[in-house]
Design a protein around this motif. Structure first.
Motif, short mmCIF file in Angstrom:
data_model
loop_
_atom_site.label_atom_id
_atom_site.label_comp_id
_atom_site.label_asym_id
_atom_site.label_seq_id
_atom_site.Cartn_x
_atom_site.Cartn_y
_atom_site.Cartn_z
N SER A 1 2.88 4.77 5.21
CA SER A 1 4.14 4.68 4.23
C SER A 1 5.03 3.66 3.98
O SER A 1 5.58 3.07 3.18
N ASN A 2 5.35 2.83 5.39
CA ASN A 2 6.03 1.81 5.33
C ASN A 2 5.41 0.61 4.88
O ASN A 2 5.91 -0.41 4.16
N PHE A 3 3.96 0.38 4.97
CA PHE A 3 3.02 -0.48 4.59
C PHE A 3 3.08 -0.43 2.87
O PHE A 3 3.44 -1.35 2.36
N GLU A 4 3.07 0.83 2.39
CA GLU A 4 3.02 1.16 1.05
C GLU A 4 4.36 0.40 0.55
O GLU A 4 4.72 -0.17 -0.56
N ASN A 5 5.56 0.89 1.10
CA ASN A 5 6.71 0.55 0.79
C ASN A 5 6.91 -1.10 0.64
O ASN A 5 7.52 -1.66 -0.05
N LEU A 6 6.46 -1.72 1.74
CA LEU A 6 6.28 -3.26 1.61
C LEU A 6 5.66 -3.62 0.68
O LEU A 6 6.18 -4.71 -0.04
N VAL A 7 4.48 -3.14 0.01
CA VAL A 7 3.85 -3.78 -0.90
C VAL A 7 4.63 -3.56 -2.20
O VAL A 7 4.56 -4.50 -2.84
N ARG A 8 5.12 -2.51 -2.27
CA ARG A 8 6.03 -2.31 -3.48
C ARG A 8 7.21 -3.16 -3.66
O ARG A 8 7.47 -3.37 -4.90
N HIS A 9 7.76 -3.46 -2.55
CA HIS A 9 8.93 -4.44 -2.68
C HIS A 9 8.46 -5.82 -2.14
O HIS A 9 9.38 -6.77 -2.23
N ALA A 10 7.21 -6.34 -2.20
CA ALA A 10 6.70 -7.45 -1.84
C ALA A 10 7.43 -8.68 -2.67
O ALA A 10 7.72 -9.77 -2.20
N GLY A 11 7.08 -8.58 -3.90
CA GLY A 11 7.74 -9.45 -4.75
C GLY A 11 9.40 -9.84 -4.69
O GLY A 11 9.65 -11.07 -4.67
N GLY A 12 9.99 -8.74 -4.48
CA GLY A 12 11.33 -9.09 -4.33
C GLY A 12 11.81 -9.64 -2.78
O GLY A 12 12.95 -10.32 -2.52
N ILE A 13 10.77 -9.31 -1.89
CA ILE A 13 11.09 -10.01 -0.44
C ILE A 13 10.59 -11.47 -0.38
O ILE A 13 11.32 -12.23 0.19
N GLY A 14 9.60 -11.64 -1.25
CA GLY A 14 9.08 -13.25 -1.24
C GLY A 14 7.71 -13.42 -0.52
O GLY A 14 7.63 -14.35 -0.01
N ILE A 15 6.98 -12.11 -0.43
CA ILE A 15 5.95 -12.13 0.36
C ILE A 15 4.74 -11.74 -0.56
O ILE A 15 4.99 -11.17 -1.75
N ASP A 16 3.49 -12.11 -0.19
CA ASP A 16 2.17 -11.40 -0.75
C ASP A 16 1.71 -10.92 0.51
O ASP A 16 1.36 -11.48 1.41
N ILE A 17 1.36 -9.51 0.36
CA ILE A 17 0.63 -8.78 1.26
C ILE A 17 -1.05 -8.99 1.05
O ILE A 17 -1.35 -8.55 0.11
N GLU A 18 -1.51 -9.85 1.82
CA GLU A 18 -3.04 -10.43 1.77
C GLU A 18 -3.89 -9.26 2.35
O GLU A 18 -5.05 -9.44 1.78
N VAL A 19 -3.61 -8.70 3.22
CA VAL A 19 -4.57 -7.91 4.00
C VAL A 19 -3.58 -6.66 4.75
O VAL A 19 -2.70 -6.81 5.27
N MET A 20 -4.38 -5.49 4.86
CA MET A 20 -3.91 -4.63 5.94
C MET A 20 -4.99 -4.30 6.87
O MET A 20 -6.26 -4.14 6.62
N VAL A 21 -4.40 -4.41 8.24
CA VAL A 21 -5.31 -4.33 9.33
C VAL A 21 -5.07 -3.03 10.00
O VAL A 21 -3.72 -2.90 10.27
N THR A 22 -6.00 -2.26 10.37
CA THR A 22 -5.67 -0.94 11.25
C THR A 22 -6.53 -0.90 12.41
O THR A 22 -7.83 -1.33 12.15
N ASP A 23 -6.35 -0.24 13.29
CA ASP A 23 -7.06 0.21 14.48
C ASP A 23 -7.78 1.32 14.38
O ASP A 23 -8.40 1.77 15.42
N GLN A 24 -7.53 2.03 13.39
CA GLN A 24 -7.93 3.68 13.19
C GLN A 24 -8.73 3.61 12.12
O GLN A 24 -8.31 3.40 10.85
N GLN A 25 -10.09 3.94 12.14
CA GLN A 25 -10.89 4.11 11.05
C GLN A 25 -10.44 5.35 10.03
O GLN A 25 -11.02 5.29 8.81
N ASP A 26 -9.75 6.27 10.56
CA ASP A 26 -9.21 7.43 9.58
C ASP A 26 -7.86 7.29 9.19
O ASP A 26 -7.42 8.08 8.83
N ALA A 27 -7.41 6.14 9.41
CA ALA A 27 -5.75 5.98 9.14
C ALA A 27 -5.66 6.26 7.47
O ALA A 27 -6.32 5.67 6.78
N HIS A 28 -4.59 7.02 7.46
CA HIS A 28 -4.16 7.35 5.78
C HIS A 28 -3.90 5.94 5.32
O HIS A 28 -3.91 6.08 3.95
#
Length: 189
Positions: A14-41
């Motif tokens: 949920s915090n990942f999604e929140n960052l993606v939704r606010h990325a433009g206002g923050i001044g970032i481009d989220i290029e990739v999401m990395v996880t250590d769990q193959q079943d992560a939501h």
């Protein structure tokens, strides 16, 4: 020009999604999401949001160093400048931290230095404090000991259950993390 970032997440995202939704206002481009769990939501969230995903399960590697090396290679592939932790439940090695020195940022659900570690919300609740909160900080080689970027407090009322407190903390995280990241990114430009 936006700063290229990666988000490391282990769970719901949920915090990942929140960052993606606010990325433009923050001044970032989220290029990739990395996880250590193959079943992560978080993987499903990334798919809906059009963010590439790389899964590196610790058990698939002969060592922690090999695991982190694979992650670092992916971050290089995407030319990542900042690493944003959003519920990533692994302790990063000194070598990894030095590779991205002062460019790894974590979100923690307590007012650090109190209630460090993975159970910050429950630990604060169980201890009986009347005030807790959220901290955004740079990652160093300790556990939740890096330089604090921003903190915001929240009161725990007598009627709050642990679940209510968790909801309050998460709402505060969604507000504070983007603001703190914007502060860091504007300081870089």
């Amino acid at each position: 020009m936006a700063v290229k970032a990666a988000v490391l997440a282990s769970g719901g995202g949920s915090n990942f999604e929140n960052l993606v939704r606010h990325a433009g206002g923050i001044g970032i481009d989220i290029e990739v999401m990395v996880t250590d769990q193959q079943d992560a939501h978080a993987i499903r969230r990334a798919g809906r949001l059009g963010v590439p995903v790389r899964v590196f399960q610790r058990g698939d590697f002969e060592s922690g160093a090999a695991h982190e090396h694979a992650i670092t290679e992916a971050l290089h592939e995407f030319e990542v400048e900042y690493v944003l932790l959003a519920g990533y439940m692994r302790i990063l090695s000194r070598h990894f931290i030095e590779t991205y020195e002062h460019r790894i940022i974590n979100l923690h659900p307590s007012l650090l230095p109190s209630f460090k570690g993975k159970n910050g919300i429950a630990d604060a609740y169980d201890y009986g404090v009347k005030v807790t909160g959220v901290t955004v900080h740079f990652v160093d080689s300790g556990i939740d000991t890096g330089e604090i970027i921003a903190q915001e407090a929240i009161e725990i009322s007598e009627n709050d259950t642990l679940e209510v407190l968790e909801e309050k903390i998460h709402s505060l995280e969604y507000e504070l993390y983007p603001k703190a990241l914007k502060k860091v990114i504007e300081g870089v430009e």
